[in-house]
Design a protein around this motif. Structure first.
Motif, PDB file in Angstrom:
ATOM      1  N   ASP A  52       0.794  -1.224   0.000  1.00  0.00           N
ATOM      2  CA  ASP A  52       0.000   0.000   0.000  1.00  0.00           C
ATOM      3  C   ASP A  52       0.830   1.279   0.000  1.00  0.00           C
ATOM      4  N   GLU A  53       2.135   1.157   0.255  1.00  0.00           N
ATOM      5  CA  GLU A  53       2.919   2.368   0.458  1.00  0.00           C
ATOM      6  C   GLU A  53       4.324   2.203  -0.125  1.00  0.00           C
ATOM      7  N   LEU A  54       4.825   3.287  -0.662  1.00  0.00           N
ATOM      8  CA  LEU A  54       6.210   3.369  -1.121  1.00  0.00           C
ATOM      9  C   LEU A  54       6.946   4.330  -0.188  1.00  0.00           C
ATOM     10  N   VAL A  55       8.064   3.847   0.397  1.00  0.00           N
ATOM     11  CA  VAL A  55       8.860   4.664   1.300  1.00  0.00           C
ATOM     12  C   VAL A  55      10.253   4.802   0.692  1.00  0.00           C
ATOM     13  N   VAL A  56      10.715   6.043   0.569  1.00  0.00           N
ATOM     14  CA  VAL A  56      12.021   6.322  -0.033  1.00  0.00           C
ATOM     15  C   VAL A  56      12.807   7.215   0.920  1.00  0.00           C
ATOM     16  N   ASP A  57      14.020   6.774   1.265  1.00  0.00           N
ATOM     17  CA  ASP A  57      14.937   7.603   2.040  1.00  0.00           C
ATOM     18  C   ASP A  57      15.932   8.264   1.090  1.00  0.00           C
ATOM     19  N   VAL A  58      16.078   9.567   1.212  1.00  0.00           N
ATOM     20  CA  VAL A  58      16.971  10.305   0.322  1.00  0.00           C
ATOM     21  C   VAL A  58      17.801  11.285   1.143  1.00  0.00           C
ATOM     22  N   ARG A  59      18.869  11.780   0.514  1.00  0.00           N
ATOM     23  CA  ARG A  59      19.595  12.952   0.983  1.00  0.00           C
ATOM     24  C   ARG A  59      19.464  14.026  -0.088  1.00  0.00           C
ATOM     25  N   ALA A  60      19.273  15.263   0.340  1.00  0.00           N
ATOM     26  CA  ALA A  60      19.169  16.381  -0.606  1.00  0.00           C
ATOM     27  C   ALA A  60      19.822  17.601   0.031  1.00  0.00           C
ATOM     28  N   TRP A  61      20.775  18.201  -0.683  1.00  0.00           N
ATOM     29  CA  TRP A  61      21.495  19.340  -0.118  1.00  0.00           C
ATOM     30  C   TRP A  61      22.152  20.143  -1.231  1.00  0.00           C
ATOM     31  N   PHE A  62      22.511  21.376  -0.899  1.00  0.00           N
ATOM     32  CA  PHE A  62      23.319  22.216  -1.767  1.00  0.00           C
ATOM     33  C   PHE A  62      24.723  22.320  -1.154  1.00  0.00           C
ATOM     34  N   PRO A  63      25.770  22.039  -1.910  1.00  0.00           N
ATOM     35  CA  PRO A  63      27.108  22.279  -1.381  1.00  0.00           C
ATOM     36  C   PRO A  63      27.256  23.753  -0.981  1.00  0.00           C
ATOM     37  N   HIS A  64      27.966  24.010   0.082  1.00  0.00           N
ATOM     38  CA  HIS A  64      28.259  25.367   0.551  1.00  0.00           C
ATOM     39  C   HIS A  64      27.090  26.026   1.269  1.00  0.00           C
ATOM     40  N   ALA A  65      25.964  25.327   1.460  1.00  0.00           N
ATOM     41  CA  ALA A  65      24.800  25.994   2.035  1.00  0.00           C
ATOM     42  C   ALA A  65      24.283  25.247   3.257  1.00  0.00           C
ATOM     43  N   ASP A  66      23.742  25.990   4.201  1.00  0.00           N
ATOM     44  CA  ASP A  66      23.063  25.423   5.361  1.00  0.00           C
ATOM     45  C   ASP A  66      21.663  25.007   4.922  1.00  0.00           C
ATOM     46  N   VAL A  67      21.345  23.715   5.045  1.00  0.00           N
ATOM     47  CA  VAL A  67      20.040  23.226   4.595  1.00  0.00           C
ATOM     48  C   VAL A  67      19.144  22.853   5.767  1.00  0.00           C
ATOM     49  N   ALA A  68      19.533  23.250   6.984  1.00  0.00           N
ATOM     50  CA  ALA A  68      18.744  22.877   8.153  1.00  0.00           C
ATOM     51  C   ALA A  68      17.322  23.416   8.069  1.00  0.00           C
ATOM     52  N   ALA A  69      17.158  24.596   7.468  1.00  0.00           N
ATOM     53  CA  ALA A  69      15.829  25.195   7.360  1.00  0.00           C
ATOM     54  C   ALA A  69      15.247  25.064   5.952  1.00  0.00           C
ATOM     55  N   PHE A  81      30.690  16.088   3.945  1.00  0.00           N
ATOM     56  CA  PHE A  81      31.865  16.200   3.083  1.00  0.00           C
ATOM     57  C   PHE A  81      33.106  16.114   3.952  1.00  0.00           C
ATOM     58  N   THR A  82      34.078  15.300   3.531  1.00  0.00           N
ATOM     59  CA  THR A  82      35.334  15.166   4.252  1.00  0.00           C
ATOM     60  C   THR A  82      36.465  15.641   3.359  1.00  0.00           C
ATOM     61  N   SER A  83      37.247  16.609   3.829  1.00  0.00           N
ATOM     62  CA  SER A  83      38.341  17.162   3.034  1.00  0.00           C
ATOM     63  C   SER A  83      39.508  16.185   2.993  1.00  0.00           C
ATOM     64  N   ARG A  84      40.477  16.488   2.148  1.00  0.00           N
ATOM     65  CA  ARG A  84      41.666  15.649   2.026  1.00  0.00           C
ATOM     66  C   ARG A  84      42.455  15.606   3.326  1.00  0.00           C
ATOM     67  N   ALA A  85      42.325  16.654   4.144  1.00  0.00           N
ATOM     68  CA  ALA A  85      43.019  16.690   5.437  1.00  0.00           C
ATOM     69  C   ALA A  85      42.189  16.076   6.550  1.00  0.00           C
ATOM     70  N   GLY A  86      40.974  15.629   6.243  1.00  0.00           N
ATOM     71  CA  GLY A  86      40.130  14.987   7.246  1.00  0.00           C
ATOM     72  C   GLY A  86      39.130  15.906   7.916  1.00  0.00           C
ATOM     73  N   THR A  87      39.054  17.156   7.526  1.00  0.00           N
ATOM     74  CA  THR A  87      38.060  18.075   8.078  1.00  0.00           C
ATOM     75  C   THR A  87      36.676  17.700   7.542  1.00  0.00           C
ATOM     76  N   VAL A  88      35.686  17.645   8.455  1.00  0.00           N
ATOM     77  CA  VAL A  88      34.336  17.215   8.069  1.00  0.00           C
ATOM     78  C   VAL A  88      33.383  18.397   8.129  1.00  0.00           C
ATOM     79  N   ARG A  89      32.626  18.563   7.061  1.00  0.00           N
ATOM     80  CA  ARG A  89      31.520  19.521   7.067  1.00  0.00           C
ATOM     81  C   ARG A  89      30.232  18.724   6.853  1.00  0.00           C
ATOM     82  N   GLY A  90      29.369  18.749   7.848  1.00  0.00           N
ATOM     83  CA  GLY A  90      28.102  18.049   7.733  1.00  0.00           C
ATOM     84  C   GLY A  90      27.021  18.946   7.178  1.00  0.00           C
ATOM     85  N   TYR A  91      25.955  18.338   6.700  1.00  0.00           N
ATOM     86  CA  TYR A  91      24.784  19.053   6.194  1.00  0.00           C
ATOM     87  C   TYR A  91      23.570  18.608   6.992  1.00  0.00           C
TER      88      TYR A  91
END
Length: 501
Positions: free
Chosen positions: A404-421, A448-458
């Motif tokens: 009866d139902e289709l459930v889809v988990d996705v990620r959606a974001w813009f690089p360089h932008a805060d998508v919390a809101a 996103f994880t940089s080559r030096a290991g710095t992490v930027r989450g969305y």
């Protein structure tokens, strides 16, 4: 004189007939395989070549002075399969080994396979059949990477090239073909190879760029195929992937300059190649600054501004990502002043890892707030994001199709932008029917994880979508994400995914 046994006569006749039938199946494809200290992967490389679909082969293995077991492996395979010929020479480098293989190859067509790579079952066959049909001078084949035992998708520019297959084109009609700058994953008509005077320049590294530029310039017909053909193995110690030396970066820039010189009779094509180098090749060298010294940097200071000058400013600004434009501008500034400090500050602040930094609105459009934006004496438009840098990114994480139902988990974001809101709308299309989905957030956020290991989450980029169960097994998922950020920053993007339930 006693007559030979009838069985031997019959067997010999059958053998000769089999050879004649095989000869009628198609022209010979000569595969040239240079090897130096390649015992780890050589057997797999040969197995892939001999096991692929196109059977009418001549495989010329050139042992370039190996001191490991490479020659023994090649000899063992040749003893089992008469299509394999093994040559040896004192170590003279890959170009000399390839040229030696070409000298003895006798096939109608010619291709190159490195001893640590493999070919797919279908790709060479599709290329040769296409050349027989089109009469073109060479075919350009898709290639992918091997990371250990994992197959990695081709680079986006290779995918884009082969998404538009064509037969009988030219480099003037399809200058995007120049992104395919390796000698492997190509099939050359041997008469064209000889008439064009093609050969690998001996004693030169990054020689493939030079040879392919000449081949594309001279070809009256080029086939771009779509069947995956070649898998190249990523070796961290290889010339192009691991070395951070003045000699290596100078050789890379020399090859780029020579390829552009060869394309001078075709100015529009030459500009396209210069732009490709700035988008795809130069970043390989600038990213290595994190492990380099002043001498390495001085090479880039002297050479990269010349490449920038070869491209029209509007195309350069539109297509080269902001972080690389900033780096190139800093290199040009250092060339004029002799001061390398601003370049090193940018590198050490991970300025080339642009996803670590936010978008900011400006009167000219969204810019990336890269290190030094308000301090370095660069034109503010240098920091403007390209359209690609503000494109919506989406990934489908999981699809659960119930009665009866289709459930889809996705990620959606813009690089360089805060998508919390951000707000997301989702639809499923099945034929002419459209169903809107219920949307809720999950904790499965992109990062996103940089080559030096710095992490930027969305945070906020994970979503769960619920739809009424579609009536068909195939449908299209359409996602629209909207961000209204501070100071009037507005982003909106649409992406679609085809789902098979």
């Amino acid at each position: 004189m006693p007559r030979p046994p009838v069985r031997r006569l019959v067997r010999g006749a059958v053998g000769r007939a089999t050879r004649r039938v095989r000869d009628l199946r198609g022209p010979t494809l000569s595969v040239v395989m240079p090897v130096y200290q390649g015992e780890e992967h050589l057997a797999a490389a040969l197995e892939s070549v001999l096991g692929q679909r196109y059977r009418h082969l001549e495989v010329v293995v050139v042992d370039d002075g190996s001191t490991d077991g490479s020659r023994a492996i090649a000899d063992e395979v040749a003893a089992r399969d008469p299509r394999v010929v093994v040559l040896s020479q004192p170590n003279a480098g890959q170009s000399a080994a390839r040229n030696r293989g070409v000298e003895v190859a006798t096939g109608t067509y010619l291709t190159f396979v490195d001893a640590d790579d493999v070919v797919t079952r279908e790709g060479l066959d599709a290329a040769v059949r296409g050349l027989e049909r089109s009469g073109s001078d060479l075919a350009v084949l898709p290639y992918q990477r091997l990371e250990g035992g994992t197959v990695v998708r081709p680079a986006p520019w290779i995918r884009a090239l082969h998404a538009r297959p064509v037969e009988g084109t030219t480099v003037s009609e399809r200058p995007d073909v120049l992104v395919h700058a390796i000698a492997c994953a190509k099939v050359f008509r041997r008469t064209f190879w000889d008439a064009a005077g093609l050969a690998f320049p001996p004693g030169v590294i990054y020689e493939d760029q030079i040879l392919t530029a000449q081949a594309f310039r001279e070809a009256a017909g080029i086939d771009v195929t779509s069947t995956m053909a070649y898998s190249w193995r990523r070796q961290t110690a290889s010339t192009s992937q691991g070395q951070v030396t003045v000699e290596n970066v100078t050789a890379r820039m020399d090859a780029a300059d020579e390829s552009l010189r060869l394309l001078e009779p075709l100015p529009a094509v030459r500009e396209e190649r210069a732009l490709q180098l700035l988008k795809h090749n130069v970043p390989n060298s600038t990213l290595k600054l994190e492990r380099a010294d002043d001498a390495y940097l001085e090479v880039l200071v002297q050479r990269i501004p010349r490449l920038v000058a070869a491209v029209a400013p509007d195309r350069y600004a539109r297509e080269v990502p902001a972080q690389h434009r900033v780096m190139n501008a800093l290199l040009d500034q250092a060339r004029a002043t002799g001061d390398l400090a601003a370049v090193w500050r940018f590198v050490r602040a991970e300025g080339l890892q642009s996803q670590l930094f936010d978008l900011v609105p400006t009167s000219d459009g969204p810019a990336i707030d890269l290190p030094g934006r308000l301090d370095d004496d660069l034109d503010p438009v240098t920091y403007l994001a390209t359209a690609e840098q503000v494109r919506l990114r989406t990934t489908v994480r999981e699809v659960l199709a119930g009665a009866d139902e289709l459930v889809v988990d996705v990620r959606a974001w813009f690089p360089h932008a805060d998508v919390a809101a951000a707000s997301l709308t989702a639809r499923v299309l099945t034929g002419r029917d459209t169903a809107a989905g219920e949307v809720e957030r999950t904790d499965d956020a992109a990062a996103f994880t940089s080559r030096a290991g710095t992490v930027r989450g969305y945070p906020g980029s994970g979503w769960r979508l619920r739809f009424p169960a579609p009536a068909t097994r195939r449908c299209e998922l359409v996602l629209t994400l909207t961000v209204d950020g501070p100071e009037g920053l507005h982003l909106e993007g649409l992406r679609s995914h085809r789902l098979t339930l």
